[in-house]
Design a protein around this motif. Structure first.
Motif, PDB file in Angstrom:
ATOM      1  N   GLN A  53       0.825  -1.207   0.000  1.00 19.90           N
ATOM      2  CA  GLN A  53       0.000   0.000   0.000  1.00 19.90           C
ATOM      3  C   GLN A  53       0.859   1.257   0.000  1.00 19.90           C
ATOM      4  N   ARG A  54       1.961   1.223   0.723  1.00 15.90           N
ATOM      5  CA  ARG A  54       2.847   2.388   0.726  1.00 15.90           C
ATOM      6  C   ARG A  54       3.495   2.572  -0.639  1.00 15.90           C
ATOM      7  N   LEU A  55       3.847   1.462  -1.284  1.00 22.04           N
ATOM      8  CA  LEU A  55       4.501   1.540  -2.593  1.00 22.04           C
ATOM      9  C   LEU A  55       3.608   2.169  -3.654  1.00 22.04           C
ATOM     10  N   ILE A  56       2.329   1.815  -3.658  1.00 18.06           N
ATOM     11  CA  ILE A  56       1.473   2.248  -4.763  1.00 18.06           C
ATOM     12  C   ILE A  56       1.210   3.752  -4.750  1.00 18.06           C
ATOM     13  N   PHE A  57       1.519   4.400  -3.636  1.00 21.61           N
ATOM     14  CA  PHE A  57       1.319   5.849  -3.574  1.00 21.61           C
ATOM     15  C   PHE A  57       2.614   6.621  -3.802  1.00 21.61           C
ATOM     16  N   VAL A  58       3.666   5.903  -4.187  1.00 24.03           N
ATOM     17  CA  VAL A  58       4.971   6.532  -4.398  1.00 24.03           C
ATOM     18  C   VAL A  58       5.297   6.527  -5.888  1.00 24.03           C
ATOM     19  N   GLY A  59       5.861   7.620  -6.402  1.00 23.51           N
ATOM     20  CA  GLY A  59       6.240   7.699  -7.810  1.00 23.51           C
ATOM     21  C   GLY A  59       7.418   6.798  -8.128  1.00 23.51           C
ATOM     22  N   GLU A  60       7.594   6.502  -9.427  1.00 27.60           N
ATOM     23  CA  GLU A  60       8.655   5.587  -9.849  1.00 27.60           C
ATOM     24  C   GLU A  60      10.039   6.063  -9.411  1.00 27.60           C
ATOM     25  N   GLU A  61      10.301   7.367  -9.610  1.00 23.07           N
ATOM     26  CA  GLU A  61      11.619   7.883  -9.267  1.00 23.07           C
ATOM     27  C   GLU A  61      11.880   7.745  -7.774  1.00 23.07           C
ATOM     28  N   ILE A  63      10.489   5.592  -5.691  1.00 22.85           N
ATOM     29  CA  ILE A  63      10.613   4.181  -5.319  1.00 22.85           C
ATOM     30  C   ILE A  63      12.053   3.720  -5.457  1.00 22.85           C
ATOM     31  N   LEU A  64      12.634   3.935  -6.631  1.00 24.81           N
ATOM     32  CA  LEU A  64      13.949   3.380  -6.913  1.00 24.81           C
ATOM     33  C   LEU A  64      15.096   4.196  -6.327  1.00 24.81           C
ATOM     34  N   THR A  65      14.788   5.322  -5.701  1.00 21.85           N
ATOM     35  CA  THR A  65      15.823   6.033  -4.952  1.00 21.85           C
ATOM     36  C   THR A  65      15.685   5.762  -3.459  1.00 21.85           C
ATOM     37  N   SER A  66      14.535   5.242  -3.043  1.00 28.16           N
ATOM     38  CA  SER A  66      14.300   4.945  -1.626  1.00 28.16           C
ATOM     39  C   SER A  66      14.670   3.510  -1.280  1.00 28.16           C
ATOM     40  N   ILE A  67      14.345   2.573  -2.177  1.00 24.30           N
ATOM     41  CA  ILE A  67      14.631   1.164  -1.920  1.00 24.30           C
ATOM     42  C   ILE A  67      15.276   0.549  -3.156  1.00 24.30           C
ATOM     43  N   SER A  68      15.898  -0.599  -2.960  1.00 32.38           N
ATOM     44  CA  SER A  68      16.573  -1.269  -4.069  1.00 32.38           C
ATOM     45  C   SER A  68      15.551  -1.966  -4.962  1.00 32.38           C
ATOM     46  N   PRO A  69      15.856  -2.136  -6.253  1.00 30.51           N
ATOM     47  CA  PRO A  69      14.948  -2.859  -7.145  1.00 30.51           C
ATOM     48  C   PRO A  69      14.635  -4.265  -6.645  1.00 30.51           C
ATOM     49  N   GLN A 267       1.520  -1.907 -14.686  1.00 24.97           N
ATOM     50  CA  GLN A 267       1.025  -1.666 -16.042  1.00 24.97           C
ATOM     51  C   GLN A 267       1.436  -0.305 -16.589  1.00 24.97           C
ATOM     52  N   PHE A 268       1.365   0.734 -15.751  1.00 25.65           N
ATOM     53  CA  PHE A 268       1.688   2.084 -16.210  1.00 25.65           C
ATOM     54  C   PHE A 268       3.043   2.569 -15.686  1.00 25.65           C
ATOM     55  N   ARG A 269       3.806   1.673 -15.087  1.00 22.44           N
ATOM     56  CA  ARG A 269       5.102   2.051 -14.533  1.00 22.44           C
ATOM     57  C   ARG A 269       6.264   1.346 -15.219  1.00 22.44           C
ATOM     58  N   LYS A 270       5.965   0.354 -16.028  1.00 24.04           N
ATOM     59  CA  LYS A 270       7.043  -0.440 -16.632  1.00 24.04           C
ATOM     60  C   LYS A 270       7.992   0.403 -17.461  1.00 24.04           C
ATOM     61  N   GLN A 271       7.458   1.432 -18.117  1.00 30.58           N
ATOM     62  CA  GLN A 271       8.279   2.234 -19.022  1.00 30.58           C
ATOM     63  C   GLN A 271       9.440   2.905 -18.292  1.00 30.58           C
ATOM     64  N   LYS A 272       9.227   3.252 -17.022  1.00 26.54           N
ATOM     65  CA  LYS A 272      10.287   3.915 -16.269  1.00 26.54           C
ATOM     66  C   LYS A 272      11.132   2.936 -15.471  1.00 26.54           C
ATOM     67  N   ILE A 273      10.526   1.848 -15.023  1.00 29.69           N
ATOM     68  CA  ILE A 273      11.277   0.880 -14.230  1.00 29.69           C
ATOM     69  C   ILE A 273      12.200   0.047 -15.113  1.00 29.69           C
ATOM     70  N   PHE A 274      11.737  -0.266 -16.341  1.00 25.36           N
ATOM     71  CA  PHE A 274      12.561  -1.017 -17.295  1.00 25.36           C
ATOM     72  C   PHE A 274      12.758  -0.166 -18.554  1.00 25.36           C
ATOM     73  N   PRO A 275      13.455   0.953 -18.457  1.00 21.28           N
ATOM     74  CA  PRO A 275      13.539   1.893 -19.583  1.00 21.28           C
ATOM     75  C   PRO A 275      14.236   1.338 -20.813  1.00 21.28           C
ATOM     76  N   SER A 276      15.223   0.477 -20.636  1.00 22.77           N
ATOM     77  CA  SER A 276      15.988  -0.006 -21.792  1.00 22.77           C
ATOM     78  C   SER A 276      15.136  -0.838 -22.727  1.00 22.77           C
ATOM     79  N   LEU A 277      14.304  -1.718 -22.163  1.00 21.50           N
ATOM     80  CA  LEU A 277      13.443  -2.533 -23.009  1.00 21.50           C
ATOM     81  C   LEU A 277      12.256  -1.726 -23.502  1.00 21.50           C
ATOM     82  N   SER A 278      11.711  -0.883 -22.634  1.00 30.22           N
ATOM     83  CA  SER A 278      10.524  -0.121 -22.997  1.00 30.22           C
ATOM     84  C   SER A 278      10.769   0.805 -24.171  1.00 30.22           C
ATOM     85  N   SER A 279      11.991   1.314 -24.282  1.00 30.39           N
ATOM     86  CA  SER A 279      12.293   2.251 -25.356  1.00 30.39           C
ATOM     87  C   SER A 279      12.773   1.563 -26.607  1.00 30.39           C
ATOM     88  N   GLY A 280      12.892   0.209 -26.522  1.00 32.46           N
ATOM     89  CA  GLY A 280      13.414  -0.521 -27.654  1.00 32.46           C
ATOM     90  C   GLY A 280      12.402  -0.704 -28.737  1.00 32.46           C
TER      91      GLY A 280
END
Length: 280
Positions: A53-61, A63-69, A267-280
């Motif tokens: 529940q805490r995660l879903i209210f946090v933006g992608e940036e 999330i990945l600066t607060s905790i490890s992937p 569903q709407f966060r994959k583009q930022k969490i996995f940018p290398s594949l998403s932009s391919g």
């Protein structure tokens, strides 16, 4: 991969996020918590809902600066298990249709092996940053050639794997198998339509080493390379035999929790969490 393998890799930010969310009174004893895998496992097991529940209210940036992937995906996979425990089926996408398959209990049981769940979390984390490498490979005596490859390109990985000696192949076996599972699990929309079937539904033999693979191709290669990884001596050294056996034997089942995380949580966060594949 023993249970302590994950917990030894948790960052200070992971422990702080966990304690602040689950038991704020222990926030001044983070080192004590980090040194006790049983406490960490207990918090994750009993309070994954709070963490999610805490995660879903946090933006992608954030999330990945607060905790490890790795910690992020561990929470998401545990939440998937929690939700699937209340369901009877999973959804498979075939030829544009959503087909219910009554195997939710099998998926829950599969991830009940926490070594498998932790492996999948670490695997997903490895795809948040993609790298390209140049490696010198000896072709014959006195002749060396530089190979450049991306660890997201199955074809270049296979080519390089065939060029190196057996001792060096383990990392390639593992990465190729992981990549097949990752694509089918997290980005099934990238998989080509299964044109390898005739109108009668019979399987038509097609070469695997190409860019436009079908789901059947990815599954076949994934199983094959997990089997090769299992047969390499490094699998025993790294205590991965049990995990590779499970993934090779239940490759299709291993896709299900990844599909669930992809479709329901990212569903709407994959583009930022996995940018290398998403932009391919």
């Amino acid at each position: 991969m023993m249970m302590g393998g994950l917990f030894s890799e948790l960052t200070h930010g992971d422990i702080r996020f966990l304690v602040e969310t689950v038991e704020p009174r222990l926030v001044d004893r983070l080192d004590t918590v980090k040194g006790d895998p049983a406490i960490i496992e207990g918090m994750l097991e009993q309070e994954v809902g709070k963490l999610f529940q805490r995660l879903i209210f946090v933006g992608e940036e954030t999330i990945l600066t607060s905790i490890s992937p790795c910690f992020l995906f561990n929470i998401l996979l545990r939440q998937a298990v929690s939700e699937l425990e209340t369901q009877t089926y999973t959804i498979e996408h075939k030829k544009g249709q959503r087909i219910p398959v009554f195997d939710a209990d099998e998926v829950v049981q599969f991830l009940g092996d926490r070594t498998v769940l932790n492996y999948l979390a670490q695997m997903l984390a490895s795809f948040t940053k993609i790298e390209s490498f140049t490696m010198p490979v000896r072709e014959r005596k006195g002749v060396w050639r530089k190979y450049r490859y991306s660890d997201m390109d199955i074809d270049s990985l296979i080519t390089l794997c065939e060029a190196v000696d057996e001792e060096s192949r383990f990392a390639f076996y593992k990465r190729i198998a992981d990549l097949c599972l990752f694509i089918l699990g997290m980005f099934p929309e990238y998989v080509a339509s299964d044109l390898g079937h005739s109108d009668s539904g019979e399987r038509v033999r097609r070469p695997l080493r190409r860019l436009n693979r079908t789901a059947a191709d990815y599954e076949e290669e994934g199983k094959r390379f997990y089997q090769l990884a299992l047969g390499h001596r490094n699998s025993s050294v790294l205590e991965l035999n049990g995990v590779f056996e499970q993934l090779q034997e239940k490759f299709n089942l291993a896709q299900k929790p990844l599909n669930y995380v992809s479709e329901h949580f990212l569903q709407f966060r994959k583009q930022k969490i996995f940018p290398s594949l998403s932009s391919g």
